[in-house]
Design a protein around this motif. Structure first.
Motif, PDB file in Angstrom:
ATOM      1  N   PHE A  90       0.858  -1.181   0.000  1.00  0.00           N
ATOM      2  CA  PHE A  90       0.000   0.000   0.000  1.00  0.00           C
ATOM      3  C   PHE A  90       0.889   1.223   0.000  1.00  0.00           C
ATOM      4  O   PHE A  90       1.464   1.581   1.022  1.00  0.00           O
ATOM      5  CB  PHE A  90      -0.945   0.005   1.208  1.00  0.00           C
ATOM      6  CG  PHE A  90      -2.128   0.899   0.982  1.00  0.00           C
ATOM      7  CD1 PHE A  90      -3.283   0.388   0.419  1.00  0.00           C
ATOM      8  CD2 PHE A  90      -2.074   2.241   1.285  1.00  0.00           C
ATOM      9  CE1 PHE A  90      -4.376   1.211   0.185  1.00  0.00           C
ATOM     10  CE2 PHE A  90      -3.160   3.065   1.063  1.00  0.00           C
ATOM     11  CZ  PHE A  90      -4.321   2.550   0.503  1.00  0.00           C
ATOM     12  N   GLY A  91       1.021   1.862  -1.160  1.00  0.00           N
ATOM     13  CA  GLY A  91       1.871   3.032  -1.311  1.00  0.00           C
ATOM     14  C   GLY A  91       1.086   4.211  -1.850  1.00  0.00           C
ATOM     15  O   GLY A  91      -0.153   4.264  -1.754  1.00  0.00           O
ATOM     16  N   VAL A  92       1.794   5.138  -2.465  1.00  0.00           N
ATOM     17  CA  VAL A  92       1.186   6.378  -2.956  1.00  0.00           C
ATOM     18  C   VAL A  92       0.082   6.085  -3.977  1.00  0.00           C
ATOM     19  O   VAL A  92      -1.015   6.646  -3.896  1.00  0.00           O
ATOM     20  CB  VAL A  92       2.266   7.312  -3.553  1.00  0.00           C
ATOM     21  CG1 VAL A  92       1.634   8.523  -4.221  1.00  0.00           C
ATOM     22  CG2 VAL A  92       3.247   7.753  -2.474  1.00  0.00           C
ATOM     23  N   ARG A  93       0.356   5.224  -4.944  1.00  0.00           N
ATOM     24  CA  ARG A  93      -0.652   4.919  -5.972  1.00  0.00           C
ATOM     25  C   ARG A  93      -1.924   4.372  -5.331  1.00  0.00           C
ATOM     26  O   ARG A  93      -3.035   4.810  -5.652  1.00  0.00           O
ATOM     27  CB  ARG A  93      -0.088   3.922  -6.982  1.00  0.00           C
ATOM     28  CG  ARG A  93      -1.098   3.484  -8.050  1.00  0.00           C
ATOM     29  CD  ARG A  93      -0.484   2.421  -8.961  1.00  0.00           C
ATOM     30  NE  ARG A  93      -1.431   1.832  -9.875  1.00  0.00           N
ATOM     31  CZ  ARG A  93      -1.712   2.295 -11.085  1.00  0.00           C
ATOM     32  NH1 ARG A  93      -1.098   3.373 -11.531  1.00  0.00           N
ATOM     33  NH2 ARG A  93      -2.583   1.678 -11.858  1.00  0.00           N
ATOM     34  N   GLU A  94      -1.777   3.418  -4.433  1.00  0.00           N
ATOM     35  CA  GLU A  94      -2.942   2.819  -3.787  1.00  0.00           C
ATOM     36  C   GLU A  94      -3.685   3.840  -2.926  1.00  0.00           C
ATOM     37  O   GLU A  94      -4.921   3.834  -2.871  1.00  0.00           O
ATOM     38  CB  GLU A  94      -2.505   1.609  -2.951  1.00  0.00           C
ATOM     39  CG  GLU A  94      -1.993   0.450  -3.783  1.00  0.00           C
ATOM     40  CD  GLU A  94      -0.569   0.650  -4.311  1.00  0.00           C
ATOM     41  OE1 GLU A  94      -0.195  -0.053  -5.264  1.00  0.00           O
ATOM     42  OE2 GLU A  94       0.175   1.510  -3.772  1.00  0.00           O
ATOM     43  N   LEU A 143      -8.475   7.374  -2.258  1.00  0.00           N
ATOM     44  CA  LEU A 143      -9.113   8.697  -2.224  1.00  0.00           C
ATOM     45  C   LEU A 143     -10.132   8.820  -3.358  1.00  0.00           C
ATOM     46  O   LEU A 143     -11.241   9.328  -3.170  1.00  0.00           O
ATOM     47  CB  LEU A 143      -8.073   9.806  -2.360  1.00  0.00           C
ATOM     48  CG  LEU A 143      -7.076   9.999  -1.219  1.00  0.00           C
ATOM     49  CD1 LEU A 143      -6.100  11.109  -1.563  1.00  0.00           C
ATOM     50  CD2 LEU A 143      -7.774  10.283   0.093  1.00  0.00           C
ATOM     51  N   MET A 144      -9.746   8.338  -4.541  1.00  0.00           N
ATOM     52  CA  MET A 144     -10.645   8.444  -5.698  1.00  0.00           C
ATOM     53  C   MET A 144     -11.917   7.627  -5.506  1.00  0.00           C
ATOM     54  O   MET A 144     -12.969   7.988  -6.043  1.00  0.00           O
ATOM     55  CB  MET A 144      -9.912   8.017  -6.966  1.00  0.00           C
ATOM     56  CG  MET A 144      -8.902   9.036  -7.419  1.00  0.00           C
ATOM     57  SD  MET A 144      -8.155   8.502  -8.968  1.00  0.00           S
ATOM     58  CE  MET A 144      -6.614   9.395  -8.898  1.00  0.00           C
ATOM     59  N   ARG A 189     -14.655  12.561 -13.674  1.00  0.00           N
ATOM     60  CA  ARG A 189     -13.261  12.991 -13.448  1.00  0.00           C
ATOM     61  C   ARG A 189     -12.431  11.836 -12.900  1.00  0.00           C
ATOM     62  O   ARG A 189     -11.258  11.684 -13.248  1.00  0.00           O
ATOM     63  CB  ARG A 189     -13.229  14.197 -12.481  1.00  0.00           C
ATOM     64  CG  ARG A 189     -11.857  14.757 -12.235  1.00  0.00           C
ATOM     65  CD  ARG A 189     -11.266  15.332 -13.530  1.00  0.00           C
ATOM     66  NE  ARG A 189      -9.897  15.754 -13.351  1.00  0.00           N
ATOM     67  CZ  ARG A 189      -8.823  14.981 -13.616  1.00  0.00           C
ATOM     68  NH1 ARG A 189      -8.981  13.757 -14.059  1.00  0.00           N
ATOM     69  NH2 ARG A 189      -7.615  15.450 -13.424  1.00  0.00           N
ATOM     70  N   VAL A 190     -13.023  11.021 -12.057  1.00  0.00           N
ATOM     71  CA  VAL A 190     -12.301   9.862 -11.521  1.00  0.00           C
ATOM     72  C   VAL A 190     -11.987   8.878 -12.645  1.00  0.00           C
ATOM     73  O   VAL A 190     -10.863   8.378 -12.739  1.00  0.00           O
ATOM     74  CB  VAL A 190     -13.091   9.185 -10.380  1.00  0.00           C
ATOM     75  CG1 VAL A 190     -12.486   7.842 -10.011  1.00  0.00           C
ATOM     76  CG2 VAL A 190     -13.133  10.106  -9.158  1.00  0.00           C
ATOM     77  N   GLU A 191     -12.940   8.616 -13.516  1.00  0.00           N
ATOM     78  CA  GLU A 191     -12.700   7.704 -14.646  1.00  0.00           C
ATOM     79  C   GLU A 191     -11.571   8.227 -15.535  1.00  0.00           C
ATOM     80  O   GLU A 191     -10.722   7.459 -15.992  1.00  0.00           O
ATOM     81  CB  GLU A 191     -13.977   7.491 -15.463  1.00  0.00           C
ATOM     82  CG  GLU A 191     -15.023   6.669 -14.754  1.00  0.00           C
ATOM     83  CD  GLU A 191     -14.554   5.259 -14.414  1.00  0.00           C
ATOM     84  OE1 GLU A 191     -13.866   4.628 -15.219  1.00  0.00           O
ATOM     85  OE2 GLU A 191     -14.893   4.793 -13.305  1.00  0.00           O
ATOM     86  N   GLU A 192     -11.560   9.525 -15.783  1.00  0.00           N
ATOM     87  CA  GLU A 192     -10.492  10.140 -16.580  1.00  0.00           C
ATOM     88  C   GLU A 192      -9.131   9.946 -15.901  1.00  0.00           C
ATOM     89  O   GLU A 192      -8.142   9.586 -16.548  1.00  0.00           O
ATOM     90  CB  GLU A 192     -10.796  11.632 -16.759  1.00  0.00           C
ATOM     91  CG  GLU A 192      -9.783  12.386 -17.571  1.00  0.00           C
ATOM     92  CD  GLU A 192     -10.130  13.864 -17.632  1.00  0.00           C
ATOM     93  OE1 GLU A 192      -9.195  14.676 -17.585  1.00  0.00           O
ATOM     94  OE2 GLU A 192     -11.334  14.210 -17.727  1.00  0.00           O
ATOM     95  N   ALA A 216      -7.905  -1.138  -3.558  1.00  0.00           N
ATOM     96  CA  ALA A 216      -7.185  -0.161  -2.734  1.00  0.00           C
ATOM     97  C   ALA A 216      -8.078   0.342  -1.596  1.00  0.00           C
ATOM     98  O   ALA A 216      -7.640   0.448  -0.447  1.00  0.00           O
ATOM     99  CB  ALA A 216      -6.702   1.016  -3.592  1.00  0.00           C
ATOM    100  N   HIS A 217      -9.342   0.626  -1.924  1.00  0.00           N
ATOM    101  CA  HIS A 217     -10.275   1.085  -0.892  1.00  0.00           C
ATOM    102  C   HIS A 217     -10.488  -0.002   0.167  1.00  0.00           C
ATOM    103  O   HIS A 217     -10.467   0.282   1.371  1.00  0.00           O
ATOM    104  CB  HIS A 217     -11.610   1.471  -1.530  1.00  0.00           C
ATOM    105  CG  HIS A 217     -12.682   1.756  -0.535  1.00  0.00           C
ATOM    106  ND1 HIS A 217     -12.680   2.879   0.253  1.00  0.00           N
ATOM    107  CD2 HIS A 217     -13.770   1.044  -0.177  1.00  0.00           C
ATOM    108  CE1 HIS A 217     -13.731   2.854   1.047  1.00  0.00           C
ATOM    109  NE2 HIS A 217     -14.413   1.755   0.810  1.00  0.00           N
ATOM    110  N   ALA A 218     -10.682  -1.234  -0.288  1.00  0.00           N
ATOM    111  CA  ALA A 218     -10.893  -2.336   0.659  1.00  0.00           C
ATOM    112  C   ALA A 218      -9.666  -2.542   1.544  1.00  0.00           C
ATOM    113  O   ALA A 218      -9.791  -2.749   2.757  1.00  0.00           O
ATOM    114  CB  ALA A 218     -11.216  -3.620  -0.098  1.00  0.00           C
TER     115      ALA A 218
END
Length: 180
Positions: A3-7, A12-13, A23-26, A41-43
Motif C-alpha cells: 500500500f503506497g502512494v498509488r494505492e 481517495l478516488m 473525473r475519476v474515470e479520466e 485499494a479502498h478495501a
C-alpha cells in the motif's frame, strides 16, 4: 498487497467517485488503473483502518506516503497542532495535509494549496476548501458523508454550493435554493 502512494490515491478516488465519477474515470485512464484496482485499494485501506495491529492516524499515512516532506505547526485556538503535508502525483500544485492534535491524534486530513493564488475558475480537482471559504459571504457546512465538505457562497446574486471530498472540489451546484 503493498500500500503506497498509488494505492492511497486510488483509495481517495473511491470516495471522490461519489460526486465526480467522470473525473475519476479520466484519472484512472491516465494512471492506467482499473475500477477493480480502486475497489481493492479502498478495501485494503478500510481493512487497515480496522485491523487492531495496523498503524493508525498519521502513522498509517506515513506507511502509505512515506515521511512527510513538510512538517510544521499551526495554532488552533489555545492549542498548537502539528501539520504534515505530502505531494500526490494526481494533484500537482496541491498537498495532502494531516492536522494532528497535541497527543498526535489525527484531527483532519484534506487537500490544501501550500502557496500561490487560488485558481481563477472553479474547476473540479483544482480548488480546495480554503480557496472558497475566505470569500465574503461564504458559509462552510458539513457534508453528507465522512470527509465531505460543502461551501455555500454568493455570486451574481445567487447562492452556489461547492462540494468537496477530502477538501478537494468535486462539483459546483449553481443557484441552489435548499439545504444539503
Amino acid at each position: 498487497m503493498r500500500f503506497g502512494v498509488r494505492e492511497f490515491e486510488l483509495a481517495l478516488m473511491h470516495r471522490m467517485r461519489d460526486l465526480n465519477p467522470g473525473r475519476v474515470e479520466e484519472a484512472l485512464r491516465d494512471m492506467g488503473a482499473s475500477r477493480a484496482e480502486v475497489r481493492a485499494a479502498h478495501a485494503h485501506w478500510t481493512r487497515l483502518a480496522h485491523a487492531p495491529r495496523a498503524p493508525k492516524g498519521a502513522a498509517a499515512l506515513r506507511m502509505a506516503l512515506g515521511p512527510a516532506p513538510h512538517r510544521g505547526s499551526r495554532p488552533a485556538g489555545s492549542l498548537t497542532c502539528d501539520v504534515l503535508r505530502w505531494p500526490l502525483p494526481s494533484w500537482p500544485g496541491l498537498m495532502y495535509e494531516a492536522l494532528l492534535g497535541p497527543g498526535g491524534e489525527l484531527w483532519n486530513q484534506w487537500f490544501v494549496r501550500p502557496s500561490g493564488p487560488a485558481p481563477s475558475d472553479l474547476a473540479p480537482w483544482t480548488c480546495v476548501v480554503a480557496d472558497l471559504a475566505a470569500m465574503p459571504g461564504a458559509v462552510q457546512l458539513e457534508g453528507p458523508a465522512p470527509h465531505h465538505w460543502t461551501v455555500d457562497f454568493p455570486s451574481g446574486g445567487r447562492t452556489h454550493r461547492a462540494r468537496f471530498v477530502y477538501g478537494l472540489l468535486q462539483r459546483l451546484d449553481e443557484g441552489i435554493t435548499s439545504d444539503p
